[in-house]
Design an enzyme around this catalytic site. Structure first.
Site, PDB file in Angstrom:
ATOM      1  N   GLY A  46       0.774  -1.267  -0.045  1.00  0.00           N
ATOM      2  CA  GLY A  46       0.127   0.065  -0.057  1.00  0.00           C
ATOM      3  C   GLY A  46       0.810   1.408  -0.037  1.00  0.00           C
ATOM      4  O   GLY A  46       0.342   2.395  -0.286  1.00  0.00           O
ATOM      5  N   HIS A  71      20.886  14.147 -12.972  1.00  0.00           N
ATOM      6  CA  HIS A  71      20.084  13.894 -13.840  1.00  0.00           C
ATOM      7  C   HIS A  71      18.725  13.820 -13.599  1.00  0.00           C
ATOM      8  O   HIS A  71      18.364  13.809 -12.164  1.00  0.00           O
ATOM      9  CB  HIS A  71      20.702  13.033 -14.898  1.00  0.00           C
ATOM     10  CG  HIS A  71      20.382  11.619 -14.045  1.00  0.00           C
ATOM     11  ND1 HIS A  71      21.331  11.256 -13.305  1.00  0.00           N
ATOM     12  CD2 HIS A  71      19.366  10.600 -14.326  1.00  0.00           C
ATOM     13  CE1 HIS A  71      20.975   9.973 -12.947  1.00  0.00           C
ATOM     14  NE2 HIS A  71      19.712   9.596 -13.645  1.00  0.00           N
ATOM     15  N   HIS A  76      16.766  10.315  -8.759  1.00  0.00           N
ATOM     16  CA  HIS A  76      17.648  11.170  -8.425  1.00  0.00           C
ATOM     17  C   HIS A  76      16.724  12.642  -8.105  1.00  0.00           C
ATOM     18  O   HIS A  76      17.523  13.350  -7.365  1.00  0.00           O
ATOM     19  CB  HIS A  76      18.611  11.262  -9.740  1.00  0.00           C
ATOM     20  CG  HIS A  76      19.350  10.156  -9.686  1.00  0.00           C
ATOM     21  ND1 HIS A  76      20.616   9.955  -9.176  1.00  0.00           N
ATOM     22  CD2 HIS A  76      19.146   8.965 -10.078  1.00  0.00           C
ATOM     23  CE1 HIS A  76      21.228   8.781  -9.439  1.00  0.00           C
ATOM     24  NE2 HIS A  76      20.233   7.993 -10.146  1.00  0.00           N
ATOM     25  N   HIS A 139      24.104   8.655 -20.629  1.00  0.00           N
ATOM     26  CA  HIS A 139      23.274   7.886 -19.866  1.00  0.00           C
ATOM     27  C   HIS A 139      21.745   7.651 -20.490  1.00  0.00           C
ATOM     28  O   HIS A 139      21.591   8.247 -21.509  1.00  0.00           O
ATOM     29  CB  HIS A 139      23.023   8.420 -18.492  1.00  0.00           C
ATOM     30  CG  HIS A 139      21.888   7.579 -17.577  1.00  0.00           C
ATOM     31  ND1 HIS A 139      22.252   6.382 -17.249  1.00  0.00           N
ATOM     32  CD2 HIS A 139      21.080   8.264 -16.623  1.00  0.00           C
ATOM     33  CE1 HIS A 139      21.107   6.052 -16.529  1.00  0.00           C
ATOM     34  NE2 HIS A 139      20.710   7.086 -15.925  1.00  0.00           N
ATOM     35  N   ASP A 161      24.462   8.428 -12.602  1.00  0.00           N
ATOM     36  CA  ASP A 161      24.261   7.240 -13.638  1.00  0.00           C
ATOM     37  C   ASP A 161      25.052   7.477 -14.723  1.00  0.00           C
ATOM     38  O   ASP A 161      25.069   8.638 -15.374  1.00  0.00           O
ATOM     39  CB  ASP A 161      22.957   7.061 -13.780  1.00  0.00           C
ATOM     40  CG  ASP A 161      22.243   6.451 -12.333  1.00  0.00           C
ATOM     41  OD1 ASP A 161      22.892   6.174 -11.629  1.00  0.00           O
ATOM     42  OD2 ASP A 161      21.035   6.556 -12.442  1.00  0.00           O
ATOM     43  N   ASP A 193      28.786   4.704 -10.017  1.00  0.00           N
ATOM     44  CA  ASP A 193      27.576   3.905 -10.205  1.00  0.00           C
ATOM     45  C   ASP A 193      28.006   2.488 -10.407  1.00  0.00           C
ATOM     46  O   ASP A 193      28.582   2.056 -11.011  1.00  0.00           O
ATOM     47  CB  ASP A 193      26.997   4.355 -11.658  1.00  0.00           C
ATOM     48  CG  ASP A 193      25.771   3.715 -12.137  1.00  0.00           C
ATOM     49  OD1 ASP A 193      25.144   2.858 -11.505  1.00  0.00           O
ATOM     50  OD2 ASP A 193      25.465   3.842 -13.340  1.00  0.00           O
ATOM     51  N   HIS A 362      16.621  -2.707 -27.153  1.00  0.00           N
ATOM     52  CA  HIS A 362      17.134  -1.916 -25.819  1.00  0.00           C
ATOM     53  C   HIS A 362      18.297  -2.165 -25.267  1.00  0.00           C
ATOM     54  O   HIS A 362      18.900  -3.305 -25.493  1.00  0.00           O
ATOM     55  CB  HIS A 362      16.087  -2.303 -24.785  1.00  0.00           C
ATOM     56  CG  HIS A 362      16.322  -1.177 -23.637  1.00  0.00           C
ATOM     57  ND1 HIS A 362      16.007  -0.133 -23.572  1.00  0.00           N
ATOM     58  CD2 HIS A 362      16.732  -1.737 -22.328  1.00  0.00           C
ATOM     59  CE1 HIS A 362      16.302   0.500 -22.213  1.00  0.00           C
ATOM     60  NE2 HIS A 362      16.602  -0.446 -21.621  1.00  0.00           N
ATOM     61  N   HIS A 366      23.516   2.050 -17.936  1.00  0.00           N
ATOM     62  CA  HIS A 366      24.465   2.080 -16.924  1.00  0.00           C
ATOM     63  C   HIS A 366      25.763   1.033 -17.599  1.00  0.00           C
ATOM     64  O   HIS A 366      25.918   0.475 -18.214  1.00  0.00           O
ATOM     65  CB  HIS A 366      24.029   1.258 -15.623  1.00  0.00           C
ATOM     66  CG  HIS A 366      22.863   1.807 -14.993  1.00  0.00           C
ATOM     67  ND1 HIS A 366      23.175   2.859 -14.143  1.00  0.00           N
ATOM     68  CD2 HIS A 366      21.590   1.823 -15.223  1.00  0.00           C
ATOM     69  CE1 HIS A 366      21.849   3.287 -13.755  1.00  0.00           C
ATOM     70  NE2 HIS A 366      20.925   2.734 -14.406  1.00  0.00           N
ATOM     71  N   ASP A 441       2.563   7.589   1.997  1.00  0.00           N
ATOM     72  CA  ASP A 441       1.287   6.781   1.555  1.00  0.00           C
ATOM     73  C   ASP A 441       0.256   7.861   1.533  1.00  0.00           C
ATOM     74  O   ASP A 441      -0.114   8.309   2.664  1.00  0.00           O
ATOM     75  CB  ASP A 441       1.143   5.694   2.590  1.00  0.00           C
ATOM     76  CG  ASP A 441      -0.229   4.812   2.395  1.00  0.00           C
ATOM     77  OD1 ASP A 441      -0.741   4.892   1.344  1.00  0.00           O
ATOM     78  OD2 ASP A 441      -0.676   3.963   3.122  1.00  0.00           O
TER      79      ASP A 441
END
Lengths: 551, 551
Positions: A46, A71, A76, A139, A161, A193, A362, A366, A441
């Protein structure tokens, strides 16, 4: 007089993926690098978001000089709105990062009060005793930067990163020359990183993806739908380029994708010739073979555009035979089930689905191990602090560093809140500051604790049973039959017998006494008796709640 | 008169991983291949197991002739105890499979009534109109078999789970010659394992793992702890062989590992020279450099031996610097978080941890694409039915089959319950039989429905709020302040104000009427008002339960 030491304090991002944040302290000055959020893990039931623990900063708020952002990814910058509720200081970031946080702060009605500065790569900012210079890194978002933080003891390099990519889409290379200069000068501490510190070799270039996308658009006879991260502007650029090459129109869908594309075009980070990106009407009037759709939902998010398409309830797009879906992203750990459920459903609707297990569509953002070694070689730091990663990533990254020259004992595997103290002679772990998970929450920040999460886990496993008894406060006799309600436990219509016997069990708790006071904790007594009875009958342990009314 | 058709009905294992079960029907005869269970997915809250839907078999129980089991993994045999509550028929399996199900049925007190037969590879069994021959396959458990099922229309080949391994540990090769003979004779239908239909190339041989384990045991200066599947007897054999080679003793821990090792030694599937496998006392007296531990817990199961070690509460083994942990298994989808939490915790305790992202210490038990093509080439089936896999695996496997010779339109991608009907002229999907998820939760079988799961999800997200009101049944006035209890919602000690205002909100529901009857559904009225109030205040939506007592 004791010499002043430099203190480096990671508040998040160590031993977890996300909520990256680091404090750097010297004397009366503290600067902050990144203020990120983390998406909740499976057992954080939750919970909407997890943010860093600001306790230490709260206690030293007078030292806070500035925030530097590497970035614009959520892990971040995502906790900035929560940070700004308490703290006030200038924020420095690159142009696109600045654009992204402006959108976010406006949503939270905090933009007017925020002091935001855009910094160009190579530019340096003074903040207290520190001087901070931004350098470009490659990146999965444009305008990503690392930081060169000059301190009285020497420079710290924080990579943010990054990866090395010799043929990036938007010509943004990691600035190896600048790093080599710092290395020559003498790097005190490298913070790098660790996300892909397990991955052997090199992370492939974005160029490979560009070629793969172009081939897909050339060969597909029908509509092509590309799902990727809304922040991965360079991927959108690759789709636009491939669309132009194949004479297709581009339709953009998904709220965050639409917003980011608009912002990126406005700031000049996305170049699309006039007429290529089209609206709903024109999309409807374009033949499928002349169309490519860019969409959110690459992580299987329940309300995202791609999930809607997979479930057959997207407003404008109905998946049909002949469609090709390209999942141009990796499933982030924890999202696999949702991502693959979409893939399965899209296949069921008759589409062709290309995903990373069957196609190269893809590449990750990193650095892999060979790239990490190059950074070590260029900087040859005296001390090394692996950041951004699960504990095992930090361990393997520290070993990698030691294997290529960091002196044994000078690589520190820390956990959130550990204080790395550096003086002219040595570096050591000197204590710990608070660094708990702070759960967001709804509108509550930090008010969900372990007890609440334990209760939610209990409730989720076997449901809840509520017992209400009305007792005569003199005699201690029940004045009516106990009432029992349940949810998530058993189908009460099917198990009327079980409820009937439960009521009898509860009534039994009131036998053998002449006065109410004799019962002691009657609620506890009912709870124990009923829990045991229900477990014996069903081998389930619902949460039993009791309310006693004295009449 | 209409000709009799052959009907092939997968009841589980299509579009999901697990609960493999298939019916094959011709005229008055039905045989069953495998009766497996599935472990619950993330959203099946509190569910212990998922089993196949026996509805169709229940309606045609008089036709049931026999059950054939391909191998002893839970996803192929685990639902047998539930099957035997309703059905009675002979069960045929290989020697080790038989040994494993005897253990399981004895636990369920069903062994005495079961009619179990051991079948040797190459042996054939008559069951009604069918003749079923077992042939050996290589897989991650000894004695795994495929089936050649002779029907009036021609032979069906069912591969079970398999891979090709030219250098398997226990010399159990997939019987390519027998498959070629069936291919030459003419194979009517091939049902083949799709689990790794996405994976290019070949699955590596078990031999690689043997070499890697031996290297680890040779080089480790301290204790080595190997975690793997309890059913992966061949992996345990490899550890024992490496231990003998390096003069180490072997200690076995984890209930199911201990049981399986004992059973495998008794049946002759695990060969360990006397004195190599040792008990607790001897383990304590053995130097770490002379010890290897074999343990359960490779999937991060919460109560397993490895998880206990990682949490520092294993009875006999305390992890220390110098230990090497070998995770000789892959994380099954859904288990990644638990597996990597153990890896991180073991690193934290100072151990060296070798896992599949950084070492080659596991190979999978399923065929990759090039192996699947070989099976197609040997059998050249008229019809093809990909089995065992998520929907996307079935789709890519059917395309693979068509690419190597199965006539277009003769490869069938089905979902559970679809009936594949074959006669002398053609094959077609002819209707559907019930094939729902049947949830086992505690002692309940099939009594957890979607409503209960929805309630558990709701409860897990924002907890529960219980309201109890006592009302004068004449006037409709509250006779006392409403009582409110909550769990998993907010910290009530911190938010006494919220509860106070909630009580007032509930009391407001009783204003403006003179008689109780005027309120209509008072519980609904309270629920709506309080839910709205709590959402406005907290942006959380706890489940609100109300009990009204009329006094």
């Amino acid at each position: 007089m004791a010499k002043t030491a430099l203190r480096v304090i990671p508040l998040g991002g160590l031993g977890e993926i996300g909520r990256n944040m680091m404090l750097i302290e010297y004397g009366d000055d503290i600067i902050v690098v990144d203020v990120g959020l983390m998406f909740p893990e499976e057992e954080m039931l939750g919970v909407d978001l997890v943010i860093p623990d600001f306790t230490y900063l709260r206690e030293h708020a007078n030292k806070l000089r500035a925030v530097f952002l590497t970035h614009g990814h959520e892990d971040h910058v995502g906790a900035l709105p929560y940070f700004f509720r308490e703290f006030k200081c200038p924020v420095y970031s690159s142009k696109l990062t600045d654009g992204l946080i402006r959108v976010k702060l406006a949503e939270h009605r905090q933009l007017a009060q925020a002091e935001l500065h855009v910094v160009a790569p190579g530019e340096a900012v003074q903040a207290g005793v520190f001087e901070v210079e931004f350098f470009p890194v490659a990146h999965s978002i444009p305008d990503a930067c690392g930081l060169i933080i000059r301190t009285p003891l020497g420079p710290i390099v924080h990579t943010g990163d990054f990866k090395l990519d010799h043929t990036p889409v938007m010509d943004q290379h990691t600035d190896l020359i600048r790093l080599a200069q710092i290395g020559a000068e003498g790097c005190l501490l490298l913070c790098a990183d660790s996300t892909y510190a397990e991955q052997e070799g090199y992370t492939p270039s974005e160029q490979l993806v560009g070629e793969a996308l172009r081939n897909i658009l050339v060969n597909a006879k029908g509509r092509v739908i590309v799902a990727t991260f809304a922040s991965l502007i360079s991927r959108v650029q690759q789709v636009v380029d491939a669309a132009v090459f194949t004479n297709r129109k581009v339709f953009v869908t998904g709220r965050s994708m639409i917003d980011n594309v608009a912002m990126a075009r406005q700031l000049g980070y996305l170049n699309a010739p006039d007429g290529v990106i089209v609206g709903v009407e024109e999309m409807r009037n374009t033949a499928p073979s002349k169309l490519v759709v860019v969409t959110t939902g690459s992580q299987g998010e329940p309300t995202s555009a791609l999930t809607r398409m997979a479930n057959g309830d997207h407003r404008h797009i109905t998946i049909q035979q002949g469609d090709t879906i390209v999942m141009s992203a990796t499933a982030i750990p924890g999202n696999e089930q949702a991502v693959y459920r979409n893939v399965d459903n899209l296949f069921r609707l008759g589409a062709e689905v290309l995903y990373n297990r069957v196609s190269n569509i893809h590449v990750r953002g990193h650095a892999s191990r060979e790239e990490l070694k190059i950074i070590q070689g260029l900087l040859q730091p005296e001390y090394f602090l692996p950041i951004h990663g699960e504990y095992r990533h930090l361990v393997v990254h520290s070993r990698l560093a030691e294997s290529v020259g960091v002196p044994k004992g000078n690589a520190f595997v820390l956990t959130d809140g550990d204080v790395l103290e550096i003086d002219e002679d040595e570096a050591r772990v000197a204590g710990k500051v608070p660094a708990s998970y702070v759960y967001v929450d709804g509108t509550g920040i930090g008010d969900v604790d372990q007890q609440i999460l334990r209760d939610r886990t209990h409730l989720s496993t076997d449901g809840v049973v509520v017992v209400m008894v009305a007792v005569d406060k003199q005699t201690g006799k029940l004045t009516r039959a106990p009432e029992i309600l349940s949810r998530g436990f058993v189908d009460v219509e099917e198990r009327e017998d079980l409820l009937e016997r439960s009521r009898a069990k509860v009534a039994d708790c009131f036998k053998g006494a002449e006065h109410y006071a004799e019962f002691g904790d009657i609620n506890g007594r009912i709870r124990d008796a009923l829990s045991k009875f229900l477990y014996d009958e069903t081998r389930r342990r619902p949460m039993v709640l009791t309310v006693t009314v004295e009449v």
